[in-house]
Design a protein around this motif. Sequence first.
Motif, PDB file in Angstrom:
ATOM      1  N   ILE A 116       0.867  -1.180   0.000  1.00 18.99           N
ATOM      2  CA  ILE A 116       0.000   0.000   0.000  1.00 18.99           C
ATOM      3  C   ILE A 116       0.907   1.235   0.000  1.00 18.99           C
ATOM      4  CG2 ILE A 116      -1.976   1.111   1.106  1.00 18.99           C
ATOM      5  CD1 ILE A 116      -2.292  -1.541   2.755  1.00 18.99           C
ATOM      6  N   PRO A 117       1.266   1.757  -1.175  1.00 21.72           N
ATOM      7  CA  PRO A 117       2.289   2.807  -1.250  1.00 21.72           C
ATOM      8  C   PRO A 117       1.976   4.070  -0.446  1.00 21.72           C
ATOM      9  CG  PRO A 117       1.848   1.909  -3.429  1.00 21.72           C
ATOM     10  CD  PRO A 117       0.813   1.340  -2.512  1.00 21.72           C
ATOM     11  N   ASP A 118       0.685   4.369  -0.249  1.00 20.23           N
ATOM     12  CA  ASP A 118       0.335   5.620   0.430  1.00 20.23           C
ATOM     13  C   ASP A 118      -0.057   5.414   1.891  1.00 20.23           C
ATOM     14  OD1 ASP A 118      -2.002   4.299  -0.321  1.00 20.23           O
ATOM     15  OD2 ASP A 118      -3.122   6.135  -0.711  1.00 20.23           O
ATOM     16  N   LEU A 119       0.278   4.265   2.475  1.00 22.36           N
ATOM     17  CA  LEU A 119       0.055   4.046   3.909  1.00 22.36           C
ATOM     18  C   LEU A 119       1.403   4.163   4.627  1.00 22.36           C
ATOM     19  CD1 LEU A 119      -1.665   3.262   6.349  1.00 22.36           C
ATOM     20  CD2 LEU A 119      -1.280   0.845   5.750  1.00 22.36           C
ATOM     21  N   PRO A 120       1.654   5.278   5.316  1.00 19.40           N
ATOM     22  CA  PRO A 120       2.952   5.461   5.986  1.00 19.40           C
ATOM     23  C   PRO A 120       3.181   4.396   7.046  1.00 19.40           C
ATOM     24  CG  PRO A 120       1.732   7.539   5.857  1.00 19.40           C
ATOM     25  CD  PRO A 120       0.777   6.451   5.469  1.00 19.40           C
ATOM     26  N   VAL A 121       4.441   4.016   7.203  1.00 19.77           N
ATOM     27  CA  VAL A 121       4.771   2.931   8.116  1.00 19.77           C
ATOM     28  C   VAL A 121       4.374   3.253   9.555  1.00 19.77           C
ATOM     29  CG1 VAL A 121       7.159   3.742   8.410  1.00 19.77           C
ATOM     30  CG2 VAL A 121       6.593   1.342   8.863  1.00 19.77           C
ATOM     31  N   ASP A 122       4.516   4.513   9.988  1.00 20.16           N
ATOM     32  CA  ASP A 122       4.165   4.842  11.365  1.00 20.16           C
ATOM     33  C   ASP A 122       2.656   4.777  11.586  1.00 20.16           C
ATOM     34  OD1 ASP A 122       4.087   6.971   9.623  1.00 20.16           O
ATOM     35  OD2 ASP A 122       5.101   8.395  10.939  1.00 20.16           O
ATOM     36  N   VAL A 123       1.871   5.189  10.595  1.00 18.85           N
ATOM     37  CA  VAL A 123       0.415   5.085  10.688  1.00 18.85           C
ATOM     38  C   VAL A 123       0.002   3.612  10.745  1.00 18.85           C
ATOM     39  CG1 VAL A 123      -1.779   5.586   9.532  1.00 18.85           C
ATOM     40  CG2 VAL A 123       0.057   7.289   9.518  1.00 18.85           C
ATOM     41  N   TYR A 124       0.636   2.812   9.897  1.00 22.10           N
ATOM     42  CA  TYR A 124       0.372   1.360   9.938  1.00 22.10           C
ATOM     43  C   TYR A 124       0.709   0.784  11.308  1.00 22.10           C
ATOM     44  CZ  TYR A 124       1.424  -3.606   9.413  1.00 22.10           C
ATOM     45  OH  TYR A 124       1.489  -4.961   9.602  1.00 22.10           O
ATOM     46  N   HIS A 125       1.882   1.130  11.809  1.00 20.37           N
ATOM     47  CA  HIS A 125       2.354   0.578  13.079  1.00 20.37           C
ATOM     48  C   HIS A 125       1.400   0.934  14.224  1.00 20.37           C
ATOM     49  CE1 HIS A 125       4.809   0.703  16.826  1.00 20.37           C
ATOM     50  NE2 HIS A 125       5.269  -0.438  16.349  1.00 20.37           N
ATOM     51  N   ASP A 126       0.923   2.183  14.227  1.00 22.33           N
ATOM     52  CA  ASP A 126       0.092   2.657  15.338  1.00 22.33           C
ATOM     53  C   ASP A 126      -1.362   2.200  15.241  1.00 22.33           C
ATOM     54  OD1 ASP A 126       2.339   3.944  16.283  1.00 22.33           O
ATOM     55  OD2 ASP A 126       1.756   5.930  15.546  1.00 22.33           O
ATOM     56  N   ASN A 127      -1.863   2.030  14.005  1.00 23.00           N
ATOM     57  CA  ASN A 127      -3.308   1.847  13.840  1.00 23.00           C
ATOM     58  C   ASN A 127      -3.757   0.525  13.209  1.00 23.00           C
ATOM     59  OD1 ASN A 127      -4.089   4.583  14.751  1.00 23.00           O
ATOM     60  ND2 ASN A 127      -3.008   5.248  12.916  1.00 23.00           N
ATOM     61  N   TYR A 128      -2.889  -0.102  12.414  1.00 28.86           N
ATOM     62  CA  TYR A 128      -3.376  -1.233  11.613  1.00 28.86           C
ATOM     63  C   TYR A 128      -2.565  -2.515  11.743  1.00 28.86           C
ATOM     64  CZ  TYR A 128      -5.961   2.600   9.481  1.00 28.86           C
ATOM     65  OH  TYR A 128      -6.772   3.684   9.291  1.00 28.86           O
ATOM     66  N   LYS A 129      -1.399  -2.457  12.353  1.00 27.19           N
ATOM     67  CA  LYS A 129      -0.509  -3.623  12.410  1.00 27.19           C
ATOM     68  C   LYS A 129      -1.213  -4.831  13.038  1.00 27.19           C
ATOM     69  CE  LYS A 129       4.286  -4.774  13.674  1.00 27.19           C
ATOM     70  NZ  LYS A 129       4.197  -5.827  14.695  1.00 27.19           N
ATOM     71  N   GLU A 130      -1.920  -4.606  14.121  1.00 26.73           N
ATOM     72  CA  GLU A 130      -2.599  -5.715  14.803  1.00 26.73           C
ATOM     73  C   GLU A 130      -3.657  -6.365  13.908  1.00 26.73           C
ATOM     74  OE1 GLU A 130      -4.190  -4.665  18.590  1.00 26.73           O
ATOM     75  OE2 GLU A 130      -2.236  -4.107  19.442  1.00 26.73           O
ATOM     76  N   ILE A 131      -4.335  -5.555  13.115  1.00 28.49           N
ATOM     77  CA  ILE A 131      -5.360  -6.096  12.208  1.00 28.49           C
ATOM     78  C   ILE A 131      -4.711  -6.993  11.160  1.00 28.49           C
ATOM     79  CG2 ILE A 131      -7.099  -5.518  10.462  1.00 28.49           C
ATOM     80  CD1 ILE A 131      -7.607  -2.911  11.998  1.00 28.49           C
TER      81      ILE A 131
END
Length: 253
Positions: A123-138
């Motif tokens: 997902i090129p437009d999903l920043p790694v920090d946003v992923y880490h904080d909000n979506y990694k568990e999903i």
Amino acid sequence: MNRINTKLQENKKLLSIYFTAGFPNLNDTVKIIQDLEKNGVDMIEIGLPFSDPLADGPTIQDSSTKALKNGMTTEVLFNQLKNIRESVNIPLIIMGYFNPMLQYGVDAFCKKCKDIGIDGLIIPDLPVDVYHDNYKEIFEKHGLINIFLITPQTPDERIRFIDSVSNGFIYMVSSASVTGSQSGFGDDQKEYFERISNMNLKNPQIVGFGIKDNATFNQATEYAKGAIIGSAFIKFLNDNSVENIDSFVKSIR
């Protein structure tokens, strides 16, 4: 173990092919995947077309436009792929932009990917920090690997953070340009490949952008685990029948 991790353990240089779902024709998706596996491709990136693909060059943008006109949607793609694991064993990755996934619902999207047998997402437009904080568990709940991109301009500190968050491979963009805009690799790119290799990251790297033939595949994989071909394959599909995929793969290997 996720199919991506299993494939990364093989003692070979990996060839990953990207194509846009629903292109050239709406119902070509499954046949293209099957033919790519049959001809020795190691991984496949299935592009979910989007109306505003910022990182894509004209070739992939055009294929996305045609796929959308053909009627490709997230739901259509999921329906096309619902039985894909009855005939295909190699890793399958969906590459797309975050907006359609948000509209679908991130948890619902990831669950559907798991049910179908998708192994990872790019997902090129999903920043790694946003992923880490909000979506990694999903993602982890559904057994999906999220693959992040780095470029020659990505700071070492951020590369190491991406490496720490990742559990598959890192998509190493060969330059800061859009897809399909290069012809071969110069000294700057080779120095970049070597610099990243010398960082001794825990995740292997696979190079994308600018690979189109045997020479560029060999250049890209001198320091990396594999290479991704997108625009060159889209051009091939545009100019040839989907029946001739074997000739394209042979020209790379």
